[in-house]
Write an enzyme that holds these catalytic residues in place. Sequence first.
Site, mmCIF file in Angstrom:
data_model
loop_
_atom_site.group_PDB
_atom_site.id
_atom_site.type_symbol
_atom_site.label_atom_id
_atom_site.label_comp_id
_atom_site.label_asym_id
_atom_site.label_seq_id
_atom_site.Cartn_x
_atom_site.Cartn_y
_atom_site.Cartn_z
ATOM 1 N N ARG A 9 -20.050 42.596 4.241
ATOM 2 C CA ARG A 9 -20.627 43.100 5.498
ATOM 3 C C ARG A 9 -20.231 42.206 6.670
ATOM 4 N NH1 ARG A 9 -26.426 44.395 2.775
ATOM 5 N NH2 ARG A 9 -25.831 46.384 1.852
ATOM 6 N N TYR A 56 -16.851 26.365 -4.069
ATOM 7 C CA TYR A 56 -15.698 27.257 -3.897
ATOM 8 C C TYR A 56 -15.812 28.013 -2.580
ATOM 9 C CZ TYR A 56 -11.714 29.853 -5.905
ATOM 10 O OH TYR A 56 -10.483 30.379 -6.183
ATOM 11 N N ARG A 77 -14.735 22.975 -5.678
ATOM 12 C CA ARG A 77 -15.213 23.598 -6.922
ATOM 13 C C ARG A 77 -14.868 22.774 -8.144
ATOM 14 N NH1 ARG A 77 -10.073 25.101 -6.959
ATOM 15 N NH2 ARG A 77 -9.140 26.058 -8.775
#
Length: 152
Positions: free
Chosen positions: A31, A97, A104
Site C-alpha cells: 500500500r 532485512y 539480516r
Amino acid sequence: MRNQIDLLATVTVLGVLEQAYFALQVISARRRYKISPPETTGHPEFERIFRAQVNCSEYFPIFVSLLWVAGIFFHQGAAAAAGLLYLCARLQYFHGYARAPRARLGPLYASARLLWLLLGLAVTGLLGHFLPLGAMVASTGLGRRLRLLWVS
C-alpha cells in the site's frame, strides 16, 4: 496429555502469529509503495520486506516439524526454549532485512544454528526411542543424569 505438549502448542501458535505479522508488513508495504499483486518488484524497501517474508515462510515448515519431533521425542521444554529463541531470531532477521540486506546476517546465522539444534534434539530423541542402545545408556550414571532431560 495436554500438559505434555502445551509448550510446543504455544510456540507453534506464536510462530503462526509471527508469520501473520510478516504478511501484514508486506501488505502495508504494498500500500505504501503502490505495488499491486502479483508484482514483487518496485521500491527497494518493499522488495526487502517482501523477500524477508518469503524467506521466513520458506523455513517455517522445517521449524514447526523439528520443534514437534524434538519436543515429543527429546524434551518439550528444551524444544520450546529453542523454538522461542528461533522465533526471536527470525523477528530480528525480518527487521534487519527490511532495513538493509547485511543487517539480516547475524540473525540469519543465529536462526540457522537453532534449527540445527532442534534437528540434533530431534535425532537424539528418535535414536533413543528406536535403538535399544538408548536403554543401555539410560542405565549408566551419565544416562541417569540425562534422564531428567529425556522424555520417556
